[in-house]
Enzyme design. Structure first.
Site, PDB file in Angstrom:
ATOM      1  N   HIS A  21       0.848  -1.196   0.000  1.00 45.12           N
ATOM      2  CA  HIS A  21       0.000   0.000   0.000  1.00 45.12           C
ATOM      3  C   HIS A  21       0.881   1.243   0.000  1.00 45.12           C
ATOM      4  O   HIS A  21       2.109   1.150  -0.051  1.00 45.12           O
ATOM      5  CB  HIS A  21      -0.987  -0.033   1.164  1.00 45.12           C
ATOM      6  CG  HIS A  21      -0.344  -0.144   2.512  1.00 45.12           C
ATOM      7  ND1 HIS A  21       0.384   0.867   3.082  1.00 45.12           N
ATOM      8  CD2 HIS A  21      -0.313  -1.181   3.397  1.00 45.12           C
ATOM      9  CE1 HIS A  21       0.827   0.489   4.263  1.00 45.12           C
ATOM     10  NE2 HIS A  21       0.434  -0.761   4.479  1.00 45.12           N
ATOM     11  N   HIS A  24       4.064   1.580   2.222  1.00 46.80           N
ATOM     12  CA  HIS A  24       5.248   0.861   1.732  1.00 46.80           C
ATOM     13  C   HIS A  24       5.913   1.635   0.605  1.00 46.80           C
ATOM     14  O   HIS A  24       7.132   1.750   0.533  1.00 46.80           O
ATOM     15  CB  HIS A  24       4.868  -0.537   1.245  1.00 46.80           C
ATOM     16  CG  HIS A  24       4.206  -1.381   2.293  1.00 46.80           C
ATOM     17  ND1 HIS A  24       2.979  -1.989   2.103  1.00 46.80           N
ATOM     18  CD2 HIS A  24       4.580  -1.698   3.554  1.00 46.80           C
ATOM     19  CE1 HIS A  24       2.648  -2.640   3.200  1.00 46.80           C
ATOM     20  NE2 HIS A  24       3.600  -2.479   4.092  1.00 46.80           N
ATOM     21  N   CYS A 129       0.478  -8.962  20.897  1.00 49.87           N
ATOM     22  CA  CYS A 129      -0.325  -8.537  19.741  1.00 49.87           C
ATOM     23  C   CYS A 129       0.067  -9.398  18.534  1.00 49.87           C
ATOM     24  O   CYS A 129       1.209  -9.334  18.081  1.00 49.87           O
ATOM     25  CB  CYS A 129      -0.095  -7.056  19.404  1.00 49.87           C
ATOM     26  SG  CYS A 129      -0.866  -6.612  17.822  1.00 49.87           S
ATOM     27  N   CYS A 132       1.366  -7.290  15.456  1.00 48.64           N
ATOM     28  CA  CYS A 132       2.741  -6.783  15.577  1.00 48.64           C
ATOM     29  C   CYS A 132       3.728  -7.924  15.721  1.00 48.64           C
ATOM     30  O   CYS A 132       4.927  -7.728  15.566  1.00 48.64           O
ATOM     31  CB  CYS A 132       2.931  -5.936  16.826  1.00 48.64           C
ATOM     32  SG  CYS A 132       2.091  -4.370  16.853  1.00 48.64           S
ATOM     33  N   CYS A 147      -3.606  -2.983  21.781  1.00 54.35           N
ATOM     34  CA  CYS A 147      -2.319  -2.692  21.142  1.00 54.35           C
ATOM     35  C   CYS A 147      -2.248  -1.205  20.795  1.00 54.35           C
ATOM     36  O   CYS A 147      -3.190  -0.664  20.223  1.00 54.35           O
ATOM     37  CB  CYS A 147      -2.185  -3.523  19.864  1.00 54.35           C
ATOM     38  SG  CYS A 147      -0.842  -2.959  18.812  1.00 54.35           S
ATOM     39  N   HIS A 150      -2.284  -1.280  16.641  1.00 55.69           N
ATOM     40  CA  HIS A 150      -3.440  -1.828  15.936  1.00 55.69           C
ATOM     41  C   HIS A 150      -4.761  -1.627  16.672  1.00 55.69           C
ATOM     42  O   HIS A 150      -5.828  -1.855  16.109  1.00 55.69           O
ATOM     43  CB  HIS A 150      -3.212  -3.314  15.642  1.00 55.69           C
ATOM     44  CG  HIS A 150      -2.052  -3.539  14.731  1.00 55.69           C
ATOM     45  ND1 HIS A 150      -0.808  -3.921  15.190  1.00 55.69           N
ATOM     46  CD2 HIS A 150      -1.936  -3.386  13.403  1.00 55.69           C
ATOM     47  CE1 HIS A 150       0.018  -4.011  14.161  1.00 55.69           C
ATOM     48  NE2 HIS A 150      -0.635  -3.681  13.067  1.00 55.69           N
ATOM     49  N   LYS A 300      -5.824   8.246  10.621  1.00 56.93           N
ATOM     50  CA  LYS A 300      -4.969   7.178  10.111  1.00 56.93           C
ATOM     51  C   LYS A 300      -5.654   6.547   8.897  1.00 56.93           C
ATOM     52  O   LYS A 300      -6.860   6.318   8.917  1.00 56.93           O
ATOM     53  CB  LYS A 300      -4.786   6.127  11.208  1.00 56.93           C
ATOM     54  CG  LYS A 300      -3.713   5.113  10.903  1.00 56.93           C
ATOM     55  CD  LYS A 300      -3.272   4.399  12.183  1.00 56.93           C
ATOM     56  CE  LYS A 300      -2.061   3.529  11.943  1.00 56.93           C
ATOM     57  NZ  LYS A 300      -2.299   2.261  11.300  1.00 56.93           N
ATOM     58  N   LYS A 303      -8.919   1.193   5.350  1.00 61.09           N
ATOM     59  CA  LYS A 303      -9.913   0.840   4.330  1.00 61.09           C
ATOM     60  C   LYS A 303     -11.317   1.141   4.828  1.00 61.09           C
ATOM     61  O   LYS A 303     -12.153   1.642   4.099  1.00 61.09           O
ATOM     62  CB  LYS A 303      -9.784  -0.643   3.976  1.00 61.09           C
ATOM     63  CG  LYS A 303      -8.539  -0.918   3.148  1.00 61.09           C
ATOM     64  CD  LYS A 303      -8.802  -1.967   2.074  1.00 61.09           C
ATOM     65  CE  LYS A 303      -7.610  -2.128   1.154  1.00 61.09           C
ATOM     66  NZ  LYS A 303      -6.709  -3.210   1.524  1.00 61.09           N
TER      67      LYS A 303
END
Ligand code: ME8
Length: 510
Positions: A21, A24, A129, A132, A147, A150, A300, A303
């Site tokens: 995505h 990256h 987690c 992670c 977490c 996340h 953040k 989707k």
């Protein structure tokens, strides 16, 4: 600032539990800009990227899809690998942690850590987690046992593990941070890492017994290494097999720059140096930590919020150079920043098309119209020369401290300066007056020189468009040789050679 000619730069290796995505793409592009810049300066560059394939995140995703972890890894690793040319990333190697050579080297290094007495067997119990692949310590856990990254609920895990004696490296790490204040950059992340260390290091789990998808622990084959240790070592192992029949370790180790997002700070600034010390290996020079890309709404990207910017959509609509430029320009490297398609469009139209693109088109068009394409040989404008003086050195300094956004701003000020110069000089008026021929020569030579300089400096950011521009501007010369950093200074006397037609660099898009 740098001690040697070699420059080894890395991205994190990306998890293959999902598709690539924008996050990256962002780190990869930033690293590519730095790598290309260093190549221009004649540094011996090695740029590494790749995929992180072991551990729970991948095993869980594979189970959910009803496939073997290796199968999922193969499919997604291919997606990451094919992302690289689409981003124009010039990586020298692509490592996969399921490579047999990587696995063997991980075993070798961690066996040494074990032999050096830095491990012991114990019972681990803690909050874990699975996304992670990390046990969280008390001060990291969010309310409701969630977490911090996340925001999912943590799981209570208890198992017999091999431990890495991280706590025994407390002093050594404090010394490292005291002696090398630029070990972690920018400073706020140095402080964050240091306060994590100062809060007291606890030993960490080095192996997992419940999991099979990983590198087998050579001294206890019922265990695999905890994925983070296997993953971090990629930076070291890759050099030993990236070139068949050649070991690049001596040439490039230690790494000059690990570039990472702030989500994986603890691993790179605490675990990693401790592990290297335990293995008797040299430490990287710098870890550069960048921020998060956020949705256009400042939240953040996710989707479910529908605020995700898809890198492939940007590339399809505006091209790779526009994506690269946009990310380096709009989000100050190091900080967080919101991104969205509207903002890409605005940068494309106002800056790429109307400023740099227009500067290139009008400069070349005027050379053709008034001088049949020949670039007049002439002294360049003294005022412009003053405004360009020291630009190349300043850009190099900023790149040395991983500040591509600031460097780009300095270059862009000169793009704008050149457009103002065109308006000030109004070459179309000079062209009507035969007595102003010398002045027109000087104006055109200055413009061509300025365009040439900004094009050299913009090359790492936008390799394809700048190559086209350079080729048009240096039709009679070797374009590649013209793009080296030695050619990034504005000359007091310039010109010669010919310019040929250039199709618009950034055409109108709907
Ligand atoms: O953490 N903004 O892999 P990963 C900016 N395998 N950068 C982002 C981002 C965002 N919203 N999202 C992701 C892992 N990134 C481990 C790393 S390294 C030995 C192992 C970028 O696939 C950023 O560089 O979750 C971040 O650190 C990385 O992708 C995480 O990629």
């Amino acid at each position: 600032m740098f001690e040697s000619m070699s420059f080894y730069i890395t991205t994190p290796i990306y998890y293959v539990n999902a598709q690539p995505h924008l996050g990256h793409a962002y780190t990869t592009i930033a690293v590519d800009v730095l790598a290309r810049h260093m190549r221009q300066r004649g540094r011996d560059v090695f740029f590494l990227t790749g995929t992180d394939e072991h551990g729970e995140p991948v095993a869980d995703a594979a189970r959910a899809q009803g496939v073997e972890p290796q199968e999922l890894a193969d499919v997604n690793a291919e997606r990451f690998k094919s992302l690289m040319p689409r981003l124009e990333a010039s990586n020298d190697f692509f490592i996969r942690t399921s490579d047999a050579q990587h696995e063997a080297r991980v075993q070798e290094v961690l066996q040494r850590v074990h032999d050096n007495g830095h491990t012991y067997k114990g019972l681990y119990e803690g909050w874990y987690c699975p996304r992670c692949a990390d046990f969280k310590v008390e001060n990291e856990i969010l309310e409701g046992n969630r977490c911090p990254i996340h925001e999912i609920e943590l799981e209570r895990h208890s198992e017999e593990n091999w431990f890495f004696r991280l706590s025994t490296f407390q002093r050594a790490l404090e010394r490292l941070y005291a002696e090398q204040p630029d070990f972690v950059m920018p400073p706020r992340h140095y402080n964050e890492a240091l306060s994590f260390i100062a809060s007291g290091l606890q030993d960490v789990s080095l192996t997992r017994a419940r999991l099979q998808w990983g590198v087998t622990v050579p001294w206890d084959p019922g265990h695999v290494f905890y994925v983070w240790f296997d993953a971090l070592l990629n930076y070291y192992t890759a050099l030993s097999y990236a070139r068949p029949g050649e070991d690049l370790t001596d040439r490039f180790w230690p790494a000059t720059y690990h570039v990472i997002g702030k989500d994986i700070l603890k691993f790179h600034t605490v675990f990693w140096p401790a592990l290297l010390l335990a293995a008797g290996l040299e430490l990287p020079r710098h870890v550069f930590v960048h921020g998060f890309l956020l949705g256009a709404d400042g939240r953040k990207m996710s989707k479910s919020l529908g605020n995700v910017l898809d890198p492939f959509e940007v590339i399809d609509r505006y091209g790779t150079d526009a994506l690269r430029f946009y990310l380096m320009r709009d989000v100050a490297f190091g900080g967080d920043g919101a991104v969205g398609m509207e903002a890409v469009k605005a940068r494309y139209e106002t800056e790429l098309a109307n400023e740099y693109g227009n500067l290139a088109s009008r400069t070349i068009a005027m050379l053709q119209r008034y001088r049949d394409g020949a670039i007049p040989q002439s002294d360049t404008d003294a005022g412009l020369a003053r405004d360009f003086a020291g630009l190349d050195a300043r850009v190099a300094e900023l790149m040395d401290i991983a500040e591509p956004t600031q460097a780009l701003e300095l270059i862009w000020q000169r793009v704008r300066r050149l457009n103002r110069f065109v308006e000030e000089r109004a070459p179309w008026q000079l062209a009507r007056d035969p007595a102003a021929a010398g002045e027109l020569d000087g104006t055109l030579a200055s413009l061509a020189e300025g365009l040439r300089v900004v094009t050299v400096l913009l090359h790492p950011y936008m390799p394809a468009s700048t190559e086209r521009c350079m080729a048009a501007l240096t039709a009679s010369r070797d374009g590649a040789a013209q793009s080296t950093f030695a050619r990034a200074a504005f000359a007091r006397r310039a010109g010669g050679g010919a310019a040929v037609e250039l199709e618009p660099l950034f055409p109108k898009r709907t």
